[in-house]
Design a protein around this motif. Structure first.
Motif, PDB file in Angstrom:
ATOM      1  N   VAL A  16      -8.368  78.974  61.321  1.00 57.95           N
ATOM      2  CA  VAL A  16      -8.355  78.008  60.231  1.00 57.95           C
ATOM      3  C   VAL A  16      -9.737  77.365  60.147  1.00 57.95           C
ATOM      4  O   VAL A  16     -10.219  76.795  61.123  1.00 57.95           O
ATOM      5  N   ASP A  17     -10.362  77.500  58.981  1.00 57.74           N
ATOM      6  CA  ASP A  17     -11.690  76.924  58.778  1.00 57.74           C
ATOM      7  C   ASP A  17     -11.929  76.837  57.278  1.00 57.74           C
ATOM      8  O   ASP A  17     -11.556  77.748  56.539  1.00 57.74           O
ATOM      9  N   THR A  40      -5.922  84.273  58.396  1.00 59.14           N
ATOM     10  CA  THR A  40      -6.896  83.210  58.156  1.00 59.14           C
ATOM     11  C   THR A  40      -6.365  82.240  57.112  1.00 59.14           C
ATOM     12  O   THR A  40      -5.610  82.622  56.212  1.00 59.14           O
ATOM     13  N   ALA A  44      -5.333  73.121  56.129  1.00 54.15           N
ATOM     14  CA  ALA A  44      -4.222  72.848  57.046  1.00 54.15           C
ATOM     15  C   ALA A  44      -2.896  73.219  56.385  1.00 54.15           C
ATOM     16  O   ALA A  44      -2.021  73.817  57.031  1.00 54.15           O
ATOM     17  N   ALA A  47      -2.386  76.889  56.473  1.00 60.00           N
ATOM     18  CA  ALA A  47      -2.062  77.309  57.842  1.00 60.00           C
ATOM     19  C   ALA A  47      -0.596  77.025  58.170  1.00 60.00           C
ATOM     20  O   ALA A  47       0.100  77.880  58.723  1.00 60.00           O
ATOM     21  N   LEU A  59      -4.154  80.001  68.168  1.00 59.19           N
ATOM     22  CA  LEU A  59      -4.705  79.340  66.995  1.00 59.19           C
ATOM     23  C   LEU A  59      -6.153  78.953  67.299  1.00 59.19           C
ATOM     24  O   LEU A  59      -6.449  78.419  68.370  1.00 59.19           O
ATOM     25  N   SER A  61      -9.116  76.738  65.359  1.00 57.53           N
ATOM     26  CA  SER A  61      -9.295  75.891  64.188  1.00 57.53           C
ATOM     27  C   SER A  61     -10.534  75.021  64.289  1.00 57.53           C
ATOM     28  O   SER A  61     -10.861  74.493  65.353  1.00 57.53           O
ATOM     29  N   GLU A  62     -11.167  74.871  63.143  1.00 64.90           N
ATOM     30  CA  GLU A  62     -12.226  73.883  62.969  1.00 64.90           C
ATOM     31  C   GLU A  62     -11.552  72.509  62.967  1.00 64.90           C
ATOM     32  O   GLU A  62     -10.377  72.397  62.592  1.00 64.90           O
ATOM     33  N   LEU A  65     -11.494  70.002  58.279  1.00 62.47           N
ATOM     34  CA  LEU A  65     -10.906  70.846  57.240  1.00 62.47           C
ATOM     35  C   LEU A  65     -10.935  70.091  55.917  1.00 62.47           C
ATOM     36  O   LEU A  65     -11.011  68.860  55.892  1.00 62.47           O
ATOM     37  N   GLY A  70      -8.335  69.005  62.002  1.00 65.92           N
ATOM     38  CA  GLY A  70      -7.748  69.895  62.991  1.00 65.92           C
ATOM     39  C   GLY A  70      -6.872  69.169  63.995  1.00 65.92           C
ATOM     40  O   GLY A  70      -5.934  69.742  64.540  1.00 65.92           O
ATOM     41  N   LEU A  73      -3.522  68.841  62.360  1.00 74.84           N
ATOM     42  CA  LEU A  73      -2.962  70.184  62.238  1.00 74.84           C
ATOM     43  C   LEU A  73      -2.365  70.649  63.559  1.00 74.84           C
ATOM     44  O   LEU A  73      -1.222  71.101  63.611  1.00 74.84           O
ATOM     45  N   THR A  89     -15.671  74.356  66.608  1.00 73.65           N
ATOM     46  CA  THR A  89     -16.051  73.325  65.657  1.00 73.65           C
ATOM     47  C   THR A  89     -17.510  72.902  65.698  1.00 73.65           C
ATOM     48  O   THR A  89     -18.178  73.049  66.719  1.00 73.65           O
TER      49      THR A  89
END
Length: 130
Positions: A16-17, A40, A44, A47, A59, A61-62, A65, A70, A73, A89
């Motif tokens: 997730v980014d 991908t 959020a 996702a 998972l 994630s950045e 978002l 994140g 999330l 990140t």
């Protein structure tokens, strides 16, 4: 990228980014490692929607978002599923790391990242052997 790591065949990854280039890079990296499915999401909400259909093993994630962060999330996901999570990140301060771990991330890896280090962390978290 080193070939010293375990084959990640059969591993399902969700990344997730908000940055499409970052997502593309992660997808390429994990597909080259043999991951079965690399899902991908750019938000959020996306996702969380995709998680209803998929069962990722990990998972990534950045923390920053477009529609949320994140931290929230990973908290929401951890309420529903037990999935190891990595914060990959640009948020690199110690307080960001501490907050990420407190929110439920297993690891905090700053960007730009080392491919081998990321793969090594994934291998450790999904229980693959090198």
């Amino acid at each position: 990228m080193s070939n010293d790591f375990a084959d990640l065949k059969g591993v399902r990854v969700m990344a997730v980014d908000s940055d499409p280039d970052s997502l593309y890079l992660l997808k390429v990296i994990f597909e080259q490692c043999g991951c079965t499915d690399v899902t991908t999401a750019t938000t959020a909400q996306e996702a969380l929607h995709l998680l209803k259909k998929s069962q990722p093993h990990i998972l990534i994630s950045e923390l920053r978002l477009a529609d949320a962060n994140g931290y929230s999330l990973v908290r929401q996901i951890k309420q529903q599923k037990s999935i190891p999570a990595i914060a990959l990140t640009a948020s690199v301060w110690q307080r960001d790391r501490d907050r990420a771990i407190a929110a439920g991330f297993c690891q905090h890896l700053p960007k730009p990242f080392d491919y081998d280090e990321l793969i090594s962390i994934v291998v450790a978290l999904v229980g693959k052997t090198a």
